[in-house]
Design a protein around this motif. Structure first.
Motif, PDB file in Angstrom:
ATOM      1  N   ARG A 345     -56.912 -35.741 107.481  1.00  0.00           N
ATOM      2  CA  ARG A 345     -56.122 -36.330 106.684  1.00  0.00           C
ATOM      3  C   ARG A 345     -55.876 -37.865 106.486  1.00  0.00           C
ATOM      4  NH1 ARG A 345     -52.944 -31.956 104.918  1.00  0.00           N
ATOM      5  NH2 ARG A 345     -53.249 -30.054 106.345  1.00  0.00           N
ATOM      6  N   ASP A 346     -55.591 -38.266 105.442  1.00  0.00           N
ATOM      7  CA  ASP A 346     -55.466 -39.594 105.155  1.00  0.00           C
ATOM      8  C   ASP A 346     -53.911 -39.808 105.124  1.00  0.00           C
ATOM      9  OD1 ASP A 346     -57.767 -41.009 105.379  1.00  0.00           O
ATOM     10  OD2 ASP A 346     -58.239 -41.068 103.065  1.00  0.00           O
ATOM     11  N   SER A 347     -53.193 -40.963 105.591  1.00  0.00           N
ATOM     12  CA  SER A 347     -51.722 -41.199 105.571  1.00  0.00           C
ATOM     13  C   SER A 347     -51.283 -41.374 104.248  1.00  0.00           C
ATOM     14  CB  SER A 347     -51.300 -42.200 106.641  1.00  0.00           C
ATOM     15  OG  SER A 347     -52.045 -43.584 106.002  1.00  0.00           O
ATOM     16  N   HIS A 348     -52.134 -41.707 103.445  1.00  0.00           N
ATOM     17  CA  HIS A 348     -51.676 -41.995 101.977  1.00  0.00           C
ATOM     18  C   HIS A 348     -51.709 -40.612 101.113  1.00  0.00           C
ATOM     19  CE1 HIS A 348     -51.240 -44.351  98.192  1.00  0.00           C
ATOM     20  NE2 HIS A 348     -52.051 -43.614  97.688  1.00  0.00           N
ATOM     21  N   PRO A 349     -50.595 -40.292 100.625  1.00  0.00           N
ATOM     22  CA  PRO A 349     -50.346 -39.036  99.954  1.00  0.00           C
ATOM     23  C   PRO A 349     -51.407 -38.945  98.597  1.00  0.00           C
ATOM     24  CG  PRO A 349     -48.125 -39.846 100.344  1.00  0.00           C
ATOM     25  CD  PRO A 349     -49.200 -41.052 100.565  1.00  0.00           C
ATOM     26  N   GLY A 350     -52.128 -37.787  98.737  1.00  0.00           N
ATOM     27  CA  GLY A 350     -53.009 -37.882  97.479  1.00  0.00           C
ATOM     28  C   GLY A 350     -54.367 -38.468  97.593  1.00  0.00           C
ATOM     29  N   GLY A 353     -59.296 -41.263  96.480  1.00  0.00           N
ATOM     30  CA  GLY A 353     -60.547 -41.148  95.650  1.00  0.00           C
ATOM     31  C   GLY A 353     -61.484 -41.787  96.009  1.00  0.00           C
ATOM     32  N   LYS A 354     -62.533 -42.366  94.889  1.00  0.00           N
ATOM     33  CA  LYS A 354     -63.585 -42.939  95.147  1.00  0.00           C
ATOM     34  C   LYS A 354     -63.678 -44.339  95.555  1.00  0.00           C
ATOM     35  CE  LYS A 354     -68.464 -42.841  93.995  1.00  0.00           C
ATOM     36  NZ  LYS A 354     -69.442 -42.577  93.264  1.00  0.00           N
ATOM     37  N   ILE A 355     -63.823 -45.001  96.806  1.00  0.00           N
ATOM     38  CA  ILE A 355     -63.454 -46.540  97.066  1.00  0.00           C
ATOM     39  C   ILE A 355     -64.516 -46.921  97.890  1.00  0.00           C
ATOM     40  CG2 ILE A 355     -60.962 -46.058  97.080  1.00  0.00           C
ATOM     41  CD1 ILE A 355     -61.228 -45.889 100.236  1.00  0.00           C
ATOM     42  N   SER A 356     -64.645 -48.269  97.878  1.00  0.00           N
ATOM     43  CA  SER A 356     -65.996 -48.916  98.760  1.00  0.00           C
ATOM     44  C   SER A 356     -65.675 -48.662 100.122  1.00  0.00           C
ATOM     45  CB  SER A 356     -65.815 -50.453  98.286  1.00  0.00           C
ATOM     46  OG  SER A 356     -64.751 -51.131  98.980  1.00  0.00           O
ATOM     47  N   ALA A 360     -62.211 -48.577 102.230  1.00  0.00           N
ATOM     48  CA  ALA A 360     -61.773 -47.784 103.336  1.00  0.00           C
ATOM     49  C   ALA A 360     -61.471 -48.223 104.615  1.00  0.00           C
ATOM     50  CB  ALA A 360     -63.033 -46.679 103.468  1.00  0.00           C
ATOM     51  N   PHE A 361     -62.068 -49.337 105.065  1.00  0.00           N
ATOM     52  CA  PHE A 361     -61.645 -49.755 106.384  1.00  0.00           C
ATOM     53  C   PHE A 361     -60.381 -50.564 106.060  1.00  0.00           C
ATOM     54  CE2 PHE A 361     -61.738 -53.152 109.537  1.00  0.00           C
ATOM     55  CZ  PHE A 361     -62.007 -52.573 110.699  1.00  0.00           C
ATOM     56  N   GLU A 362     -60.158 -51.447 104.871  1.00  0.00           N
ATOM     57  CA  GLU A 362     -58.925 -52.229 104.785  1.00  0.00           C
ATOM     58  C   GLU A 362     -57.772 -51.022 104.758  1.00  0.00           C
ATOM     59  OE1 GLU A 362     -61.035 -55.932 102.516  1.00  0.00           O
ATOM     60  OE2 GLU A 362     -59.782 -54.422 101.490  1.00  0.00           O
ATOM     61  N   LYS A 363     -57.723 -49.827 104.227  1.00  0.00           N
ATOM     62  CA  LYS A 363     -56.784 -49.028 103.973  1.00  0.00           C
ATOM     63  C   LYS A 363     -56.550 -48.011 105.228  1.00  0.00           C
ATOM     64  CE  LYS A 363     -57.280 -49.430  98.891  1.00  0.00           C
ATOM     65  NZ  LYS A 363     -55.729 -50.191  98.600  1.00  0.00           N
ATOM     66  N   SER A 364     -57.689 -48.100 105.926  1.00  0.00           N
ATOM     67  CA  SER A 364     -57.667 -47.292 107.184  1.00  0.00           C
ATOM     68  C   SER A 364     -57.810 -45.880 106.850  1.00  0.00           C
ATOM     69  CB  SER A 364     -56.571 -47.499 108.191  1.00  0.00           C
ATOM     70  OG  SER A 364     -56.583 -47.070 109.411  1.00  0.00           O
ATOM     71  N   GLY A 494     -59.750 -58.837 105.523  1.00  0.00           N
ATOM     72  CA  GLY A 494     -59.109 -57.993 104.475  1.00  0.00           C
ATOM     73  C   GLY A 494     -58.128 -57.036 104.866  1.00  0.00           C
ATOM     74  N   VAL A 495     -57.880 -56.564 106.126  1.00  0.00           N
ATOM     75  CA  VAL A 495     -56.885 -55.829 106.325  1.00  0.00           C
ATOM     76  C   VAL A 495     -55.748 -56.347 106.394  1.00  0.00           C
ATOM     77  CG1 VAL A 495     -55.755 -54.514 108.481  1.00  0.00           C
ATOM     78  CG2 VAL A 495     -58.312 -54.405 108.113  1.00  0.00           C
ATOM     79  N   VAL A 496     -55.420 -57.790 106.742  1.00  0.00           N
ATOM     80  CA  VAL A 496     -54.293 -58.432 106.555  1.00  0.00           C
ATOM     81  C   VAL A 496     -54.025 -58.819 105.107  1.00  0.00           C
ATOM     82  CG1 VAL A 496     -53.103 -60.643 107.297  1.00  0.00           C
ATOM     83  CG2 VAL A 496     -54.558 -59.173 108.861  1.00  0.00           C
ATOM     84  N   LEU A 497     -55.209 -59.358 104.572  1.00  0.00           N
ATOM     85  CA  LEU A 497     -54.867 -59.969 103.032  1.00  0.00           C
ATOM     86  C   LEU A 497     -54.651 -58.647 102.081  1.00  0.00           C
ATOM     87  CD1 LEU A 497     -57.784 -62.574 102.925  1.00  0.00           C
ATOM     88  CD2 LEU A 497     -55.211 -62.964 103.225  1.00  0.00           C
ATOM     89  N   ARG A 498     -55.267 -57.372 102.167  1.00  0.00           N
ATOM     90  CA  ARG A 498     -55.075 -56.619 101.016  1.00  0.00           C
ATOM     91  C   ARG A 498     -54.731 -55.042 101.575  1.00  0.00           C
ATOM     92  NH1 ARG A 498     -59.681 -59.668 100.334  1.00  0.00           N
ATOM     93  NH2 ARG A 498     -60.860 -58.063 101.390  1.00  0.00           N
ATOM     94  N   GLY A 499     -54.854 -55.139 102.845  1.00  0.00           N
ATOM     95  CA  GLY A 499     -55.032 -53.561 103.498  1.00  0.00           C
ATOM     96  C   GLY A 499     -53.589 -53.405 104.158  1.00  0.00           C
ATOM     97  N   THR A 500     -53.634 -52.642 105.228  1.00  0.00           N
ATOM     98  CA  THR A 500     -52.557 -51.890 105.889  1.00  0.00           C
ATOM     99  C   THR A 500     -51.801 -52.956 106.637  1.00  0.00           C
ATOM    100  OG1 THR A 500     -54.038 -51.541 108.000  1.00  0.00           O
ATOM    101  CG2 THR A 500     -53.653 -49.692 106.317  1.00  0.00           C
TER     102      THR A 500
END
Length: 705
Positions: A345-350, A353-356, A360-364, A494-500
């Motif tokens: 499971r991902d922590s993000h509900p729902g 979808g299709k991502i780069s 995938a790494f930045e959003k963990s 990118g994790v710090v700029l745009r991600g988790t």
């Protein structure tokens, strides 16, 4: 005639017996000299001569700037020889009352009368009164100097009977600062203490020195030294620890542990290019004191499932084998994907979808990373594990400090390997790493692929002279290709700029890193009980890395929060902000700063004489220089410094705000206050308001920043 014969017979018998007895005596003497002489000479010597071990002074452990982290201080046990040759009855009787009064005032535990009775009884009513114990409490050197001014005792050992037996105690002036890493001593043989834990244990042979021997002989009823082999002091050890950074790390970690009611946590701050550990903090909750203490070196010894911070290794393997690039895509669907009967499971509900791959790494995304690894390595899992081994993630770091946790990355031929092993390992489960092992891997990414061995010691010194230097050590010259490094460093930024970890962004410098939120197994109930470990690991400044850092917080109260960016991230940011503020080499030079007009510096409040010396040397004009005050408040006004009165009245708490710690301590302690200090820098607060009345010996706390 018979009488004469009888007399002759008797005399002959006696003569024969005397001859036999003489022969026996001579024979015994010969036997003693030739065969048993060494034995009896040795026994006689043992009764009149003794070998006494003279302990060497244990070396100090110091911070990188030379400040003491651990040192041995002498403490003394007080005894009295009531049979000292010069301690006559008349001398004892004339001074015993005065001595009793002084002892009562010094120890403050019994009346002068009680001490007088004790001394009198020891002198006249006790048989074993040669080495009579005066007090169970051992005193420091300052106390000893005062004791030696007391009546009788000031006359010395022969006349006054004072005997001082010394023992060294290991103290850490900064209390719990890096306590577990510095280590401590344990009792060994012959009442000696030896280092077993931390740096004390790792460098025991260097720190302990070489004991000497004093040969003492009994002469005229007294033991006197006749020959001595001098001890050789231990070496002083200069660590890589920065006291200021260490203080910041421990304070930030403790505040977050308290905020989230966590069980324990650890922080390590490392120099990217050298592997020098600048700060290491380990705090666990102590039930007895209901506070956090250094009870175990979690950063070095606790190997756990790292969770999402391990995704860096997975994505690096995919990049290195050429299976995907940052802009390739992966379908995470609704955020739930099944591997056999197990659901990822991902922590993000729902879901996302299709991502780069980069997203995938930045959003963990657990689903995204595990699908990529499973798709490309399902039929050749050995290739994936071999890549992890090439990154050196399966090997211990080989630290000098004992107790390093063993990393675990199982191979496909392991009996516990199953169809779900690969996807779960890709997101940091079914593997084990210590915080320091994880940090070393990330530090290698920051260091252009060169993996450095973490080091805690930089020099050994003997009486101030450097006798050994510990150079940086490379564990692996390159962990991956330059192209892979470039890609993963962009991902970490990118994790710090745009991600988790967007909450760690700031306008002064860039941070690169990865959040981790792992569900850890309970000892008894496994994963059925939801217990979490929050972490963040990264480096800064991202464009030219100087420091790497990891923060791991275990078992936070999940009702308050348990995600890595929320629980561990703020500790990282606090440390990074403080380090950035204190490290001027990190600050980029702005074009506008090159042509600025020099300004008068800001100074701390303090001694007028000391400030005069500094400002005269800098040719800075002083207003009110002739002010009649030993202590002044200094303020900057245009291009000059202006003095203002700072009045210190007896039995009124002085105002020390704005002063350096040295001046503040001098004023407060001379006023009669006992001072407790917390923090570094200048004084910003004091627990008793200035101008308040106090009694001599009252405690005051001052806070520095």
């Amino acid at each position: 005639m018979p009488i004469k014969k009888d007399i002759i017979w008797r005399v002959g018998a006696i003569y024969t017996l005397v001859i036999i007895f003489a022969i026996l005596i001579v024979g015994r003497v010969v036997a003693l000299q030739l065969f048993e002489g060494d034995k009896w000479r040795s026994k006689a010597q043992s009764l009149s001569r003794r070998d006494v071990i003279v302990s060497a002074n244990r070396g100090d452990i110091c911070a990188a700037d030379g400040r003491l982290l651990a040192s041995s201080l002498p403490y003394y046990e007080l005894r009295m020889d009531f049979q000292a040759s010069g301690l006559t009855d008349s001398l004892f009787r004339s001074d015993v009352d005065s001595l009793a009064l002084c002892l009562s005032r010094f120890f403050k535990d019994k009346s002068a009368k009680d001490y007088r009775n004790m001394l009198w009884k020891a002198k006249y009513r006790t048989k074993s009164n040669r080495y009579f114990l005066i007090h169970r409490k051992k005193i420091n050197y300052i106390g000893l100097k005062k004791i030696k001014t007391f009546p009788l005792f000031r006359l010395g050992q022969n006349k006054g009977g004072l005997i001082c037996e010394q023992e060294n105690r290991r103290i850490q002036p900064h209390l719990n600062l890096a306590n577990r890493t510095i280590g401590y001593l344990l009792d060994g043989q012959q009442n000696q203490q030896i280092g077993k834990v931390g740096i004390e244990g790792a460098f025991e042979n260097d720190l302990k020195g070489v004991d000497g021997i004093s040969i003492i002989q009994k002469m005229s009823g007294r033991w006197l030294p006749v020959n001595t082999v001098e001890p050789k002091d231990g070496n002083d050890l200069i660590t890589t620890i920065d006291v200021n950074y260490q203080d910041v790390a421990e304070s930030a970690l403790e505040q977050q542990l308290i905020k989230y009611n966590a069980d324990h946590g650890s922080v390590v701050l490392m120099e990217v290019k050298t592997g020098a550990v600048k700060a290491i903090a380990n705090l666990g909750f102590d039930e007895a004191s209901q506070s956090y203490k250094e009870d175990y070196n979690y950063a070095i010894g606790e190997a756990t499932e790292p969770g999402s911070t391990f995704k860096l290794a997975s994505i690096m393997a995919l990049f290195e084998d050429g299976y995907v690039g940052p802009m390739d895509s992966v379908d995470t669907g609704n955020g739930v994907f099944s591997y056999y009967k197990e659901k990822m499971r991902d922590s993000h509900p729902g879901g996302f979808g299709k991502i780069s791959v980069q997203e995938a790494f930045e959003k963990s995304s657990n689903v995204g990373i595990s699908k990529l690894v499973n798709e490309h390595y399902k039929n050749k899992p050995r290739s994936f594990i071999n890549r992890l081994y090439e990154f050196r993630l399966n090997e211990p770091l080989g630290l000098d400090i004992k107790g390093e946790g063993i990393p675990s990355i199982k191979y496909p031929d392991d009996p516990t390997w199953s169809g779900v092993s690969l996807p779960w390992m890709s997101i940091g489960y079914a593997v084990q790493q210590t915080p320091l092992q994880t940090l070393t891997f990330y530090n290698a990414v920051a260091n252009n692929g060169k993996m450095m061995k973490p080091r805690f010691v930089k020099e050994l010194r003997y009486h101030g002279d450097v006798i050994q230097t510990f150079d940086k050590e490379v564990l692996k010259s390159r962990i991956c290709s330059g192209e892979t490094l470039k890609n993963v460093r962009n991902l970490l930024e990118g994790v710090v700029l745009r991600g988790t970890a967007r909450n760690l962004r700031n306008s002064n410098y860039t941070i690169a890193g990865k959040t981790g939120t792992a569900q850890i197994a309970d000892k008894n109930k496994g994963y059925k009980v939801k217990v979490y470990q929050a972490s963040f690991v990264g480096y800064f400044p991202a464009d030219d890395p100087m420091y790497s850092c990891i923060v791991v917080i275990n078992r936070p109260n999940k009702t308050k929060g348990f995600y890595g960016n929320q629980v561990a991230g703020p500790v990282f940011k606090t440390i990074a902000d403080k380090v950035y503020a204190m490290s001027y080499s990190m600050h980029p030079i702005k074009p506008d700063d090159l042509d600025f007009e020099p300004k008068v510096p800001i100074s701390l409040n303090g001694s007028k004489d000391d400030l005069n010396v500094v400002f005269d040397e800098l040719n800075i004009e002083i207003a009110n220089k002739d002010i009649q005050s030993d202590w002044v408040i200094s303020s900057r006004k245009d291009s000059i410094i202006e003095y203002k009165y700072r009045i210190i009245k007896k039995f009124m708490v002085p105002n020390v705000k704005g002063m350096g710690v040295q001046d503040a301590l001098y004023i407060l302690e001379n006023a009669g206050l006992k001072v407790m200090v917390k923090g570094v820098g200048s004084v910003t607060k004091q627990s008793i308001e200035p101008g308040s009345y106090f009694k001599k010996g009252d405690f005051i706390r001052i806070g520095l920043s």
